[in-house]
Design a protein around this motif. Structure first.
Motif, short mmCIF file in Angstrom:
data_model
loop_
_atom_site.label_atom_id
_atom_site.label_comp_id
_atom_site.label_asym_id
_atom_site.label_seq_id
_atom_site.Cartn_x
_atom_site.Cartn_y
_atom_site.Cartn_z
N ASP A 185 -3.27 3.29 6.70
CA ASP A 185 -1.93 3.72 5.95
C ASP A 185 -0.80 2.60 5.31
O ASP A 185 -0.41 1.60 6.11
CB ASP A 185 -1.00 3.73 7.85
N LEU B 233 0.64 7.45 7.29
CA LEU B 233 2.15 6.26 7.35
C LEU B 233 2.94 6.34 8.33
O LEU B 233 3.54 7.71 8.82
CB LEU B 233 2.83 6.85 6.20
N ASP C 185 1.16 0.89 12.13
CA ASP C 185 0.73 0.76 10.48
C ASP C 185 0.37 -1.04 10.10
O ASP C 185 1.57 -1.61 11.23
CB ASP C 185 2.06 1.23 9.40
#
Length: 839
Positions: free
Chosen positions: A405, A545, A565
């Motif tokens: 990510d 993500l 992330d």
């Protein structure tokens, strides 16, 4: 200040029951304030703010009141703290001043918490029953700190494993694994390493007026008594694996003067002598090289006659190969030193050293002693550090495919806990918090944590390229599949492992330019809870993500509502751009014929960066150690690497133009400066030779004389990096000007790394040598384990005179933390020794 010290001598009396304590439970009468500014008895030292918290990474466990007992530092951080078991990023008092009064035998420090407008004194003075430590207030404790501020003293857990304690006579045992009770409530402390659940604080394991730690062990027994209030004993490891056992007394409210007073009595073992340390190479020596053991002696020890080199045969019989009285070197730090030169012994075989009744582990004398010393670094350590890959070793998965990510744009005007900072703008087209695609490839995890620091990445690439060009090691023991993002250790795949590692680094460096057009600072965890993650790197984030439109924990497709992330810090820095360009230009040479497309891309990027940087004033954004090195030095390095790759005279002209700035810092840039020699004119060669002659004229390491003949630094991060560079610099000098150096510093540096150093005789390279670092600060440190081929920082010199490298507590990062650039540098040093051995 001395007048104030005198006025405070009258204080609270001792506990009525103190006289009933057995004599063995209190310090010896000879505990005195010595000329070095700490309290000393036979085998016992009590330091009072001789060291100060290392501002680099907050609490480094090297400050306040500290105890060194029978050769081991067992207690630290004696100070007023704002929680029972403070974490690494919890508030710490600021030192205002420290006074040592030799006449009265007292040490007093003035400290403050500016945010709370709170000042306090900590005074320590020796008396017959121990050292009295008092917290003295000129003004009452601020109301906001009531129930929070207390006097803490932290004890090293591993020093008390398998040992007991008495709290007002009631027995207890120190747990090996954290077992103390917690109570939930309040705000969650980010320093606890958690990003989920409520706040939780530890309850004391025991409390009382008197605590005796390890009553059954004379070498670790410490008695603490409270003149008022009570002492509480906590286990800090429930909050964080690097927590310690903490003795604590809360500061009372609405009082001034000596509001807390402890009597601290570390037991001194009569006649104790530290066993001699016979510093030698745990790996061994080639027949032709110099072979010198450095014997470290307790200051009270007397020379014990001859030292012996023993040859071991197949039956185990030890036959003296050489016996001689060691030569006295003198005093360094707190110890006396002797040297035993056995260079005359050249016969290959298995040997041990013997002195003063102590015998070392075995080591070799052999022509091929260095032949495989570099293998663990290339076969194990570097693969384990590879980010964005699943790394497997037979039955063991070191980590899964991590950080899929990557990465989110860091917020503006934000200072991160680990020396990263974002300026007032992003300098990119991305908004703060927005995902920047394309950064989920290549790179190495920087150290014992999980960031990718660009400055380290390009240093590693350049070092690996140097190894390839100088020595061409074609070893193949690792399968790397970039398409599948898989690494299989101990599985050959027909490709040189060194080139595969260069490729992995270049993939990350190139991704920065593909993503934002220039070199970023790096990618790093957004908060403390993630930063402190231990275990599988792939479990640190969910690999999806971040989508702010989803709820925390919610997942849809490749997106998640969990903001785990890593952040990428993107403020432009010309120094980082030049450093990255240097590595890309160098890598293009090594990759030629292996991956021509990547080689072409790397060189294109390097030339474009050079041209772009020379089209505007430099971007000088700087913070910590994440924004590149000294700007002229980074540009000089880029010019040299581009010159070596292209032979373009524009780069030679720039090398010449930058030389007046580089020359005063020649020792730091010597390797790069000498790399340019084949592509420069005679005038440049003459200038470089003049600097080499000045450097070689100094027979004393730049950090001062010591019995090891290498630079030993004294900062908060130990100096094995400087030791390695001293060897590599001498090798570069030998290659360029063989008449000026024989390259022998290479072997001195290796001997130091392999065990000829202060404090112990362990090899600082895990898995290399008969006895090496087996407890270190890697990603597996919570398991008290190691990563083969990793190089630790080494012997940390605690002021004023104590060399330390703990083998039973991995969490001292300044002495035990692997950093990814050290292993390639060590490989280069070993390759240099192999090359010198052929001559």
């Amino acid at each position: 200040m001395k007048g104030k010290i005198g006025r405070r001598l009258l204080g609270i009396g001792l506990l009525a029951g103190a006289a009933a304590l057995p004599r063995a439970a209190v310090a010896q009468d000879d505990l005195r304030l010595n000329d070095s500014g700490y309290f000393e008895a036979r085998g016992v030292n009590l330091l009072v703010f001789s060291n100060w918290y290392d501002g680099l990474f907050a609490d480094a466990k090297i400050s306040g009141v500290e105890i060194i007992q029978q050769g081991e530092r067992t207690a630290t951080n004696g100070d007023v703290r704002l929680s029972a078991t403070p974490g690494q990023w919890d508030p710490i008092g600021r030192m205002v001043k420290r006074d040592v009064d030799a006449k009265t035998g007292a040490i007093e420090a003035l400290l403050e918490y500016p945010d709370y407008k709170f000042q306090y004194h900590i005074r320590a003075e020796r008396k017959a029953d121990g050292v009295h430590i008092a917290v003295i207030l000129d003004q009452p404790l601020p109301a906001t700190l009531a129930g929070k501020a207390g006097l803490n003293l932290e004890f090293l857990p591993s020093a008390y494993f398998h040992k007991s304690f008495l709290a007002d006579g009631k027995p207890g045992a120190f747990p090996i694994y954290p077992a103390g009770d917690m109570i939930a409530g309040g705000a969650r402390n980010a320093a606890s390493g958690r990003d989920f659940g409520p706040g939780a604080e530890p309850l004391p394991m025991a409390s009382g007026k008197t605590l005796v730690l390890a009553p059954e062990d004379a070498t670790r027994r410490v008695t603490l008594r409270a003149a008022t209030g009570e002492l509480q004993l906590f286990d800090g490891r429930n909050q964080a694996q690097n927590g310690w056992f903490v003795v604590r007394s809360l500061l009372p409210s609405e009082r001034t003067g000596r509001v807390i007073e402890w009597i601290v009595a570390p037991n001194s073992v009569p006649g104790w002598l530290r066993a001699p340390v016979i510093g030698h190479s745990q790996l061994g020596y080639t027949p032709a090289q110099a072979k010198v053991a450095v014997i470290e002696l307790d200051a009270n020890a007397r020379p014990a006659g001859p030292a012996r080199l023993l040859r071991i045969d197949a039956t185990g019989k030890a036959t003296p190969a050489l016996s001689a009285v060691p030569r006295a070197w003198g005093k360094y730090l707190r110890y006396n030193y002797l040297s035993f030169d056995f260079s005359a012994v050249r016969q290959p075989g298995l040997y041990q050293l013997d002195y003063g009744g102590k015998r070392t582990h075995s080591f070799r004398i052999a022509d091929d002693v260095y032949a495989d010393a570099w293998h663990p670094g290339l076969d194990v350590y570097l693969p384990v550090q590879m980010d964005h890959m699943l790394v497997n070793e037979a039955y063991r998965v070191w980590h899964g495919d991590s950080h899929r990510d990557d990465a989110r744009q860091a917020p503006v005007d934000h200072e991160h806990i680990d020396l990263y900072r974002q300026g007032p703008t992003t300098d990119t087209r991305f908004r703060p918090g927005e995902h920047i695609p394309g950064l989920d490839v290549g790179g190495w995890l920087d150290a014992g944590d999980f960031d990718i620091r660009t400055q380290t990445q390009y240093a590693v690439v350049r070092t690996l390229v140097g190894i390839w060009e100088e020595h061409k090691p074609t070893r193949d023991q690792t399968l790397v599949d970039q398409d599948l993002r898989r690494v299989e250790m101990h599985v050959p795949d027909g490709k040189p492992d060194l080139l595969q590692q260069i490729e992995h680094g270049v993939r990350y460096l190139a991704s920065m330019y593909d993503a934002v057009g220039y070199a970023v600072h790096g990618v790093v965890e957004p908060d403390v809870a993630q930063y402190t993650h231990l275990g599988d790197a792939a479990s640190k984030t969910d690999g999806l993500l971040y989508d702010p439109d989803l709820k925390f924990g919610e997942r849809k497709g490749n997106r998640s509502g969990t903001p785990d992330d890593r952040w990428v810090f993107t403020s432009k820095s010309s120094a980082l751009n030049y450093g990255s360009a240097a590595a890309l230009a160098a890598a293009s040479r090594a990759l030629r014929g292996y991956d021509d497309a990547l080689a072409d891309k790397a060189l294109r990027r390097a030339r474009a960066v050079w041209d772009e940087e020379h089209g505007h004033a430099p971007n000088t954004f700087s913070h910590g150690n994440t924004t590149g090195g000294w700007l002229p030095g980074e540009e000089f390095t880029a010019a040299v690497e581009l010159l070596a790759t292209t032979k373009d005279p524009q780069y030679a002209a720039r090398v010449t133009a930058l030389w007046p700035e580089i020359a005063p810092r020649f020792p730091q840039y010597a390797q790069t400066a000498l790399q340019a020699l084949p592509f420069m004119d005679g005038a440049y060669r003459a200038k470089a030779e003049a600097e080499v002659r000045k450097l070689k004229a100094s027979s004393t390491p730049f950090t001062g004389a010591n019995p090891y003949g290498v630079p030993i630094t004294t900062g908060g991060w130990a100096g094995n990096g400087a030791v390695i560079q001293s060897g590599l610099t001498d090798y570069a000098i030998h290659k360029a000007f063989p008449a000026l150096s024989d390259g022998s510093q290479v072997f001195r540096a290796l001997d130091y790394l392999h065990g000829t150093h202060p404090g112990s005789d362990l090899s600082f390279v895990s898995g290399v040598g008969t006895r090496s670092k087996e407890v270190a600060y890697g990603s597996n440190r919570a398991d008290f384990s190691f990563i083969a081929g990793g190089v630790v920082p080494g012997a940390l010199i605690l002021k004023p005179d104590f060399p330390e490298n703990s083998e039973n507590w991995p969490f001292f990062w300044g002495e035990n933390e692997y950093v990814v650039n050290m292993s390639p540098s060590y490989i280069a040093l070993v390759q240099a020794a192999i090359d010198l051995g052929k001559r």
